[in-house]
Design a protein around this motif. Structure first.
Motif, short mmCIF file in Angstrom:
data_model
loop_
_atom_site.label_atom_id
_atom_site.label_comp_id
_atom_site.label_asym_id
_atom_site.label_seq_id
_atom_site.Cartn_x
_atom_site.Cartn_y
_atom_site.Cartn_z
N ASP A 3 39.92 19.82 45.32
CA ASP A 3 38.73 20.05 44.46
C ASP A 3 37.84 21.13 45.26
O ASP A 3 36.78 21.66 44.42
CB ASP A 3 37.86 18.95 44.08
N ILE A 4 37.68 21.53 46.27
CA ILE A 4 37.01 22.15 46.92
C ILE A 4 37.57 23.64 46.85
O ILE A 4 38.76 23.81 47.34
CB ILE A 4 36.44 21.95 48.40
N ARG A 5 36.98 24.80 46.47
CA ARG A 5 37.48 26.07 46.58
C ARG A 5 36.73 26.98 47.36
O ARG A 5 35.55 26.78 47.86
CB ARG A 5 37.36 26.47 45.04
N GLY A 6 37.15 28.32 47.54
CA GLY A 6 36.47 29.14 48.25
C GLY A 6 35.20 29.87 47.79
O GLY A 6 35.15 29.81 46.60
N LEU A 7 34.55 30.49 48.49
CA LEU A 7 33.30 30.96 47.69
C LEU A 7 33.88 32.41 47.16
O LEU A 7 34.57 32.89 47.39
CB LEU A 7 32.21 31.69 48.73
N LYS A 8 33.26 32.65 45.73
CA LYS A 8 33.42 33.87 45.00
C LYS A 8 32.86 34.91 45.54
O LYS A 8 31.87 35.00 46.40
CB LYS A 8 33.03 33.81 43.81
N LYS A 9 33.45 36.02 45.50
CA LYS A 9 32.61 37.47 45.83
C LYS A 9 31.16 37.54 45.20
O LYS A 9 31.16 37.45 44.33
CB LYS A 9 33.72 38.51 45.61
N LEU A 10 30.40 38.27 45.92
CA LEU A 10 29.07 38.38 45.21
C LEU A 10 29.15 39.51 44.46
O LEU A 10 29.79 40.63 44.66
CB LEU A 10 28.24 38.71 46.49
N ARG A 11 28.38 39.50 43.32
CA ARG A 11 28.19 40.58 42.23
C ARG A 11 26.76 41.05 42.38
O ARG A 11 25.95 40.47 42.61
CB ARG A 11 28.68 40.15 40.99
N THR A 12 26.93 42.51 42.13
CA THR A 12 25.78 43.23 42.07
C THR A 12 25.03 43.15 40.77
O THR A 12 25.57 43.34 39.84
CB THR A 12 25.66 44.53 42.61
#
Length: 172
Positions: A3-12
Motif C-alpha cells: 500500500d505504500i507507493r513511491g513519490l510522484k514527480k514534482l509538477r511546475t
C-alpha cells in the motif's frame, strides 16, 4: 507492504496570467492619452483663412498661361484646355454654377437662362467655349490671332464680371 507507493514527480504550476492587471494598465494609458489630446486642442482656436476671390484666382491663372510656348502644337492644345478650365472654374466659383463638370452643350442653356450677367457677356462666354472646344476636341490648328483673341475673350469676361464693391453708407 503494497500500500505504500513511491513519490510522484514534482509538477511546475503556472501562475494565472493577470489579464485584469493588463487591462487596467491599458485603460489608464488610453485615458491619459485622451486627456493629453483634449488638453492640447482645448487652447487652440481654429483660424479660418477665407479663400481668395474667384477673379483673383482667374487673373493669376490667366497671367500664368501667357508664358506658354506656342511653337509646339501639343502645348497649344494644352493651353486651350487650361484656358477653358480657368474660365469654367471662374464661372463655377463666381456664380455657383456647375461649369467644370458639364459639356459645353450642357452648359450653354444654363448660361443663357441662369447666368446673372448681360446678354452680350453670355454670348461672349458661349463663343469662347465653342472656340476652345474646336481646338480641344476637333484638333483644328489655331492661328496666332486666334490664340490672342481667345485669351482676350477670357480676360475680358473675367474683368467684366468682377464683383463691384458695395458703396459704404454715409452717416446722416
Amino acid at each position: 507492504a503494497t500500500d505504500i507507493r513511491g513519490l510522484k514527480k514534482l509538477r511546475t504550476v503556472k501562475s494565472p496570467t493577470p489579464w485584469a492587471l493588463y487591462g487596467g494598465i491599458a485603460a489608464a494609458l488610453l485615458t491619459l492619452l485622451a486627456f493629453l489630446i483634449w488638453r492640447s486642442r482645448r487652447g487652440r482656436e481654429a483660424i479660418i483663412v477665407p479663400p481668395a476671390p474667384a477673379h483673383e484666382i482667374a487673373f493669376e491663372a490667366l497671367n500664368h498661361l501667357r508664358g506658354t510656348d506656342f511653337s509646339n502644337e501639343e502645348a497649344v492644345r494644352r493651353y486651350y484646355f487650361s484656358l477653358s478650365g480657368v474660365v469654367r472654374s471662374y464661372v463655377e466659383n463666381r456664380f455657383g454654377m456647375n461649369a467644370t463638370d458639364l459639356t459645353t452643350e450642357e452648359l450653354i442653356p444654363i448660361i443663357q437662362h441662369d447666368l446673372p450677367v448681360d446678354s452680350p457677356l453670355k454670348n461672349q462666354l458661349r463663343s469662347f467655349l465653342e472656340s476652345t472646344d474646336a481646338i480641344k476636341y476637333a484638333g483644328s490648328a489655331p492661328q496666332e490671332a486666334d490664340i490672342e483673341r481667345v485669351y482676350e475673350q477670357a480676360l475680358s469676361f473675367v474683368e467684366a464680371t468682377v464683383p463691384q464693391p458695395e458703396p459704404e453708407e454715409e452717416a446722416a
